[in-house]
Design a protein around this motif. Structure first.
Motif, PDB file in Angstrom:
ATOM      1  N   VAL A 232     -30.117 -22.389 -11.614  1.00  0.00           N
ATOM      2  CA  VAL A 232     -29.187 -22.992 -10.722  1.00  0.00           C
ATOM      3  C   VAL A 232     -29.610 -23.531  -9.414  1.00  0.00           C
ATOM      4  O   VAL A 232     -29.596 -24.652  -8.956  1.00  0.00           O
TER       5      VAL A 232
ATOM      6  N   LEU B 229     -31.458 -26.697 -11.003  1.00  0.00           N
ATOM      7  CA  LEU B 229     -30.376 -27.817 -11.757  1.00  0.00           C
ATOM      8  C   LEU B 229     -29.139 -27.930 -11.187  1.00  0.00           C
ATOM      9  O   LEU B 229     -28.187 -28.656 -11.488  1.00  0.00           O
TER      10      LEU B 229
ATOM     11  N   PRO C  95     -25.221 -25.756 -10.359  1.00  0.00           N
ATOM     12  CA  PRO C  95     -24.153 -24.845 -10.956  1.00  0.00           C
ATOM     13  C   PRO C  95     -23.837 -25.267 -12.496  1.00  0.00           C
ATOM     14  O   PRO C  95     -24.167 -26.348 -12.995  1.00  0.00           O
ATOM     15  N   VAL C  96     -23.338 -24.325 -13.178  1.00  0.00           N
ATOM     16  CA  VAL C  96     -23.070 -24.360 -14.520  1.00  0.00           C
ATOM     17  C   VAL C  96     -21.589 -24.477 -14.783  1.00  0.00           C
ATOM     18  O   VAL C  96     -20.444 -23.959 -14.079  1.00  0.00           O
TER      19      VAL C  96
ATOM     20  N   LEU D 208     -26.375 -23.409 -21.558  1.00  0.00           N
ATOM     21  CA  LEU D 208     -25.656 -23.716 -20.233  1.00  0.00           C
ATOM     22  C   LEU D 208     -25.492 -25.072 -20.059  1.00  0.00           C
ATOM     23  O   LEU D 208     -26.606 -25.754 -19.911  1.00  0.00           O
TER      24      LEU D 208
ATOM     25  N   HIS E 161     -24.759 -27.604 -17.515  1.00  0.00           N
ATOM     26  CA  HIS E 161     -24.961 -27.670 -15.846  1.00  0.00           C
ATOM     27  C   HIS E 161     -23.900 -28.869 -15.434  1.00  0.00           C
ATOM     28  O   HIS E 161     -23.562 -29.651 -16.369  1.00  0.00           O
ATOM     29  N   GLU E 162     -23.390 -28.689 -14.124  1.00  0.00           N
ATOM     30  CA  GLU E 162     -22.427 -29.763 -13.855  1.00  0.00           C
ATOM     31  C   GLU E 162     -22.884 -31.186 -13.748  1.00  0.00           C
ATOM     32  O   GLU E 162     -22.370 -32.163 -13.779  1.00  0.00           O
ATOM     33  N   SER E 163     -24.327 -31.117 -13.629  1.00  0.00           N
ATOM     34  CA  SER E 163     -25.200 -32.416 -13.489  1.00  0.00           C
ATOM     35  C   SER E 163     -25.166 -32.988 -14.980  1.00  0.00           C
ATOM     36  O   SER E 163     -25.580 -34.294 -15.030  1.00  0.00           O
TER      37      SER E 163
ATOM     38  N   SER F  73     -29.643 -26.174 -20.451  1.00  0.00           N
ATOM     39  CA  SER F  73     -30.523 -25.404 -20.210  1.00  0.00           C
ATOM     40  C   SER F  73     -30.314 -24.567 -21.528  1.00  0.00           C
ATOM     41  O   SER F  73     -29.233 -23.751 -21.805  1.00  0.00           O
TER      42      SER F  73
ATOM     43  N   THR G 149     -17.800 -22.153  -9.110  1.00  0.00           N
ATOM     44  CA  THR G 149     -18.859 -22.854  -8.925  1.00  0.00           C
ATOM     45  C   THR G 149     -19.713 -22.387  -7.402  1.00  0.00           C
ATOM     46  O   THR G 149     -19.124 -21.715  -6.889  1.00  0.00           O
TER      47      THR G 149
ATOM     48  N   ARG H 139     -25.584 -25.535  -4.640  1.00  0.00           N
ATOM     49  CA  ARG H 139     -27.167 -25.429  -4.979  1.00  0.00           C
ATOM     50  C   ARG H 139     -27.796 -24.873  -3.644  1.00  0.00           C
ATOM     51  O   ARG H 139     -27.691 -25.619  -2.785  1.00  0.00           O
TER      52      ARG H 139
END
Length: 363
Positions: A184, A187, A189-190, A228, A230-232, A236, A343, A346
């Motif tokens: 996190v 990269l 949050p998830v 996972l 990520h919001e981006s 992962s 959420t 970062r």
């Protein structure tokens, strides 16, 4: 910031060694379910009082409770400390049940106190130098990451490993916080997870201490794999195991459009960060460029004292990671994708800081 520590077990020694180097943090009291153990710790540290748990929670000198109890007790102790008007900083995981962690955050918000959560290893030069490399664009757009932790099991070295093998333990809730906090931090949050898990044995044999040779039951899965999202958009892949023997894979690798980063063990504060550039001829070691040098467990308390509500190893981050881990376990049990409700921002980057001098409050 005057701190009272609850729990004087194995991990406490690492915190006790750190306190003298934290300029804005002072340990004033310790407590344990075994009061004699607390007295032994207090006797070895000048100015530290041994109290019962109830006495420490009621003590007006204690501003922040460092919660080093077993995971199953984290949420209860945190809520009691918050009810007494104290900040809390909990060992990982932040709680066992996601709802319990959320209740801690809600209580803290109502009381107007701070919450923090280990691991603070992510504030060291290893993870932070990798974070700086990503932020500088050295790997281009992050696409994916892998996080791998394999060990035959903690019963081989821990004299009282029972809690590792019951619900709330296992490799994911025990070691996963180091890796997911780092992911996190690197990269963001998830948003959702999938997962699968297994266990190979129904009992384990203690390998050290006064109980060596004793068998203990295993009632939780001991090999967990998750993805996972990520919001981006980065993905992962996580592998946490108390069943496997060894691996040659870097603890964390982050893959981008222009290169790959090898990130050191997130259970440590330091370690080499290596970069393999697109079109490059091999791995190069990056110079240390960010983080607290020579940091150790407890630096998160200094960060809390220095930054207040902007602390990096926050309870909100610990709660988000807890929900991610329980989401992976839920996905493994159901075979379905699980959406992550919480959420978190970062955490702010840690500029390169001199040992004993906190990083500036700006990100």
């Amino acid at each position: 910031m005057k701190v009272g520590m609850i729990g004087c077990g194995n991990i406490s020694a690492q915190y006790l060694a750190t306190f003298p180097s934290l300029p804005d943090v002072e340990l004033v009291a310790v407590a344990d379910i075994d009061l004699e153990r607390a007295r032994t710790v207090a006797a070895a540290h000048e100015g530290v009082r041994a109290l019962s748990v109830d006495e420490l929670l009621a003590d007006p000198e204690v501003e922040t409770v460092l919660n080093l109890t077993i995971p199953a007790a984290h949420a209860e102790i945190d809520r009691r400390a918050i009810a007494a008007g104290k900040n809390v900083y909990s060992e990982k995981p932040f709680a066992v049940a996601t709802a319990d962690g959320a209740a801690v955050l809600e209580a803290a918000a109502v009381a107007g106190v701070l919450t923090g959560s280990a691991p603070d290893t992510v504030l060291g030069t290893g993870t932070q130098t990798a974070r700086a490399a990503i932020d500088e664009g050295l790997i281009g757009t992050p696409i994916a990451a892998t996080a791998t932790m394999l060990t035959p099991g903690h019963e081989r070295w821990h004299p009282a490993p029972d809690f590792y093998y019951v619900p709330g333990g296992g490799p994911l809730l025990d070691m996963g916080p180091y890796y997911i906090h780092a992911l996190v931090t690197l990269l963001g949050p998830v948003a959702s997870v999938i997962g699968a898990s297994s266990r190979t044995r129904s009992e384990r044999t203690i390998g050290s201490g006064s109980r060596a040779g004793e068998s203990i039951p295993v009632t939780t899965d001991t090999h967990v794999t998750g993805v996972l999202v990520h919001e981006s958009g980065a993905l992962s892949t996580l592998v946490m195991s108390f069943d496997a023997v060894a691996t040659t894979i870097h603890p964390i690798e982050v893959h981008g459009s222009e290169g790959t980063l090898a990130v050191p063990d997130p259970n440590r504060f330091d370690g080499d960060v290596e970069l393999h550039r697109l079109g490059g001829e091999g791995w190069e070691t990056l110079p240390v460029s960010a983080g607290y040098p020579e940091a150790s467990r407890g630096i998160g308390l200094q960060d809390m004292a220095e930054r207040g509500a902007g602390l990096r190893a926050s309870g909100a981050l610990g709660q988000h990671v807890l929900e991610v881990m329980n989401g992976v376990l839920e996905a493994a049990a159901s075979g379905s994708r699980v959406e992550i409700v919480s959420t978190v921002e970062r955490p702010a980057a840690v500029p390169l800081a001199t040992r004993g001098t906190p990083a500036p409050a700006s990100s």
